[in-house]
Structure formats: structure tokens, C-alpha cells
Design an enzyme around this catalytic site. Structure first.
Site, PDB file in Angstrom:
ATOM      1  N   GLU A 290       0.817  -1.202   0.000  1.00  0.00           N
ATOM      2  CA  GLU A 290       0.000   0.000   0.000  1.00  0.00           C
ATOM      3  C   GLU A 290       0.863   1.269   0.000  1.00  0.00           C
ATOM      4  O   GLU A 290       0.865   2.039   0.957  1.00  0.00           O
ATOM      5  CB  GLU A 290      -0.918   0.007   1.224  1.00  0.00           C
ATOM      6  CG  GLU A 290      -1.887  -1.145   1.249  1.00  0.00           C
ATOM      7  CD  GLU A 290      -2.581  -1.307   2.589  1.00  0.00           C
ATOM      8  OE1 GLU A 290      -3.562  -2.066   2.660  1.00  0.00           O
ATOM      9  OE2 GLU A 290      -2.145  -0.684   3.592  1.00  0.00           O
ATOM     10  N   CYS A 361      -3.486  32.403  13.625  1.00  0.00           N
ATOM     11  CA  CYS A 361      -3.371  32.984  14.968  1.00  0.00           C
ATOM     12  C   CYS A 361      -3.078  31.858  15.948  1.00  0.00           C
ATOM     13  O   CYS A 361      -3.924  31.430  16.739  1.00  0.00           O
ATOM     14  CB  CYS A 361      -4.657  33.716  15.330  1.00  0.00           C
ATOM     15  SG  CYS A 361      -4.531  34.671  16.855  1.00  0.00           S
TER      16      CYS A 361
END
Length: 431
Positions: A290, A361
């Protein structure tokens, strides 16, 4: 350059796949994901050819969708002849929308809902990679309602620690994924699944983790898995025919990372599996892998526009960019290292040490700390290399920041594959 698809042109600009990244930044704006399609196809072909050469008939690589998921990537995978690994109904829906044949898809996940299972079966899914008893019961019930016998692999934990970052280690006994072999729970669950009339157990799956530069963890895991397959055959009379050894080959994010020869690694793993099967007198199973990161990571570059450059006297310097943890959370999550260039002056010496700060922020919104780059001025294009995996797929709208566009480049042509989110997109579902 870190990878062969990167270079510098006559203007001193960084190029990816032969295309000028500064020009692409101006054309599409930033932040911007770039994916070199030729590089993706090259890596897919490496896996397909090597697995076809060294593993038994029916063996194949499955592209790990979680690393990079959008419609075009499934078109490429289909054209190349790869299967796919899915971990969510959203990935399944995207693959189906792209026209991918889901008979060649394997659906993972430790908590598939009934709705997930029904969607997958209705879509013609080839295989579930089943995680637990409750899921097996749901698959058996829903398959029965639809009059089919559903093929599955069972996910097991072989107890292997490949010494990668703790957050990307998945094969240990105490993982949230799969069923442990060494506790005896796996053999008990196999006994149970063999009583379920609407399920066909085809084989077993394991995944030990990511960023593995050595083959030993894969070989160790294969030993344990084949020993278990032999135990199931001997004790329960069931000889399964598929072994999925997962993904996890490492990629070079910086010059300090080692090279890995994928074809040679597959050859050596294949030789080891064959010897182990001989030792346990087990018929060589078809083998699945995979790969995700090792296919798309170095095909990707993320472009930003530099904002302010500030130096705190006696401490450190910061360069701010117009993206950050919303389009690449990997540094905030894993302290992942990257190679960063001033793409506008890629031919110039890196003469400035700085921390690259995002626009969120959040004090932890950083892409890298204390990296050397050519000192940027406002408006320069900065490039973060090897961002094809787990950047777009992990992006968010934190601080209500729209996600970037994604552009595929191939043979000198750039194509918009995912459009940039708009502010209207951000409020589309708000009531």
C-alpha cells in the site's frame, strides 16, 4: 537538487517537472499545491513492475488514498493499473466519482459505520479490510441483506515497532488498529469469521508504520503473518491466499534522509517471503502493498508568497508566508523536517537562517525552524519541497482560511485539478 524532477532555470527560478514554479505562482496565486504527474506515474510504474516481477501472479500495489485524495489521482491510478486503498467513505465516493473500478479497491478503517459498509457494497467494493468483530457482524448482515458473499482481509497487529514517529507507528500490539496475534485474540476472531456465511476470508493485512528506510521491519512482519497463516491452515483448515504487508517506505524530505531503492527493496522482501513460506510449507500467497507517501511525496511542491521578514535582536528571525498549518499541519503534528527554498532566487546561496511562520493565529503555526534560505523580500515565492503526501489531504479551514488550489503538471502543461476554495465555499453549509 534533492530530487531529479527539481531544477533551476535560466531565470534562477526553481522548476518542478521542467516548469517554472514562480510563473505558476503568479498564474494561480498562492498558497498553491503542485503535483508532477510524470513523477507520480514513474513511481507507480516502479511498484507495478517490481511487484509483477518478484511476487506471485495477482500481486499488486494499492495506492494509499489517505496520502493524497482527489479525483484526478484515481484517474492516473486506473490508467497505470494500480489498485487503491481507501480509509473513509469520502475517499470511496471520490474514487467512484472519478470512475475508478472499485472491484480493485480495499476499504480500511477501525470504525466503519453501517452506512459506510452499505455505501461500499452498493458501489461494488472488492474487499473490506475488517478491523473487529462488530464490523464483521455488520458486513455479514448487510451482505446477507443484499444477497452477496463479501470478500475481506482481516487486519492484524504483528507486534512490530519500526522505530518511526509514535504517531505513525501502527503495527504494535497496543495499536487502535486490528487484532493482536500474540494475545491469542486474532486466532479466536478467525474462528468466528469462519462461521459467518456471508463473508469470504481471503487473507490478512498488517501495516507497521511509515517512513521506513529499512526492509527488516517488513520482513519481520511477514514472518509473523505467514506463521499465523500457517497456524490458521493447520488448526482451522483454512488456507488463505492473500497477504497484504501494508506500505511505509520512506522518502527524502531533506539531504540528511537516506535514499531507498524501491525495486531492490521489493526484490529482497519477496525473497524473504518465499523463504518463510518454504519454512512453514505454505503456498506462496499473492502479495499486496500500500504505497502512498513513496509515490506522491516527492512529486509535490507547495508554493507560498513571502510576507514580512523580522529579526528579534539576539534571538532569531522569522519569515511569514501566506499559508501554514492549514495547508501543511505536519510540522505542528510531527515536527516533520522539510527542505525550503526561495524559488525566486533558487540559484543564489542560502544566506539567511529563519523560522518559517504561517499566517494562523497560533504560535505553533510553523512550517520549519532555523532553516537556511536566500533571504526573501516581500512578494518572493517560497517553495516547500516534497509536499505531495499528507499536505492537501490533511488541509483544514482553521481560522476560516480557504484551502489552496492544486495544479497537476505534465509534459510542459499545467492543469487545474482542484480549484481554490472561495470565501463563499467557507459559508456554503452555514444556516
Amino acid at each position: 537538487m534533492l530530487h531529479t524532477n527539481l531544477s533551476v532555470n535560466e531565470h534562477g527560478h526553481l522548476t518542478l517537472g521542467g516548469m517554472d514554479t514562480v510563473e505558476l505562482a503568479q498564474k494561480y496565486s498562492t498558497p498553491l499545491y503542485l503535483i508532477d504527474e510524470n513523477r507520480v506515474r514513474e513511481k507507480m510504474k516502479t511498484y507495478i513492475d517490481a511487484m509483477g516481477k518478484y511476487f506471485p501472479l495477482g500481486s499488486m500495489p494499492l495506492f494509499a488514498s489517505k496520502s493524497l485524495c482527489f479525483k484526478k489521482i484515481y484517474t492516473v491510478a486506473s490508467e497505470m493499473g494500480m489498485g487503491i486503498d481507501l480509509v473513509s467513505p469520502g475517499e470511496l465516493y471520490t474514487a467512484r466519482a472519478a470512475g475508478f473500478d472499485l472491484a480493485n479497491a480495499y476499504f480500511h478503517g477501525n470504525n466503519k459505520t453501517d452506512a459506510d459498509i452499505e455505501l461500499a457494497i452498493n458501489s461494488g467494493l472488492g474487499y473490506f479490510v475488517a478491523d473487529n468483530r462488530e464490523e464483521l457482524d455488520a458486513i455479514n448482515r448487510i451482505a446477507g441483506e443484499k444477497g452477496i458473499k463479501q470478500k475481506i482481509l482481516m487486519r492484524l497487529t504483528p507486534g512490530i515497532d519500526p522505530h518511526t514517529h509514535a504517531a505513525i507507528t501502527t503495527g504494535k500490539v497496543d495499536s487502535k488498529f486490528g487484532t493482536a496475534i500474540e494475545t491469542g485474540q486474532a486466532i479466536e476472531l478467525v474462528k468466528y469469521v469462519l462461521t459467518l456465511e456471508n463473508i469470504e476470508l481471503e487473507g490478512f493485512h498488517c501495516h507497521i508504520g511509515s517512513q521506513c528506510f529499512e526492509i527488516k521491519p517488513f520482513c519481520d512482519a511477514a514472518d509473523i503473518m505467514i506463521m499465523f497463516m500457517a497456524l490458521v491452515r493447520d488448526e482451522l483448515g483454512k488456507a488463505t491466499t492473500t497477504l497484504n504487508i501494508g506500505g511505509g517506505f520512506g522518502v527524502r524530505y531533506t539531504e540528511d534522509d537516506p535514499h531507498i531503492d524501491i525495486e531492490k527493496s521489493i526484490e529482497l522482501i519477496a525473497e524473504h517471503i518465499e523463504k518463510t513460506c518454504v519454512r512453514f510449507e505454505y503456498t506462496l500467497p499473492r502479495v499486496l502493498m500500500e504505497p502512498g507517501r513513496s509515490i506522491v511525496a516527492d512529486a509535490g511542491v507547495t508554493l507560498y508568497t513571502a510576507g514580512s521578514t523580522k529579526t528579534i535582536t539576539g534571538y532569531k528571525s522569522y519569515v511569514s508566508i501566506d499559508g501554514g498549518m492549514t495547508d501543511n499541519p505536519r510540522y505542528a503534528l510531527y515536527q516533520s523536517k522539510y527542505t525550503i527554498l526561495n524559488a525566486s532566487y533558487a540559484d543564489k546561496e542560502a544566506d539567511f537562517t529563519a523560522t518559517i511562520g504561517g499566517r494562523c493565529c497560533e504560535s505553533g503555526d510553523l512550517i520549519a525552524e532555523d532553516v537556511k534560505i536566500k533571504k526573501p523580500k516581500r512578494g518572493d515565492t517560497l517553495a516547500v519541497l516534497v509536499t505531495g503526501a499528507y499536505n492537501y489531504s490533511m488541509a483544514s479551514n482553521y481560522n476560516r482560511i480557504p484551502r489552496p488550489a492544486l495544479v497537476m503538471i505534465k509534459d510542459g502543461v499545467d492543469t487545474l485539478a482542484v480549484r481554490r476554495e472561495t470565501y463563499e465555499d467557507l459559508i456554503r453549509n452555514d444556516l
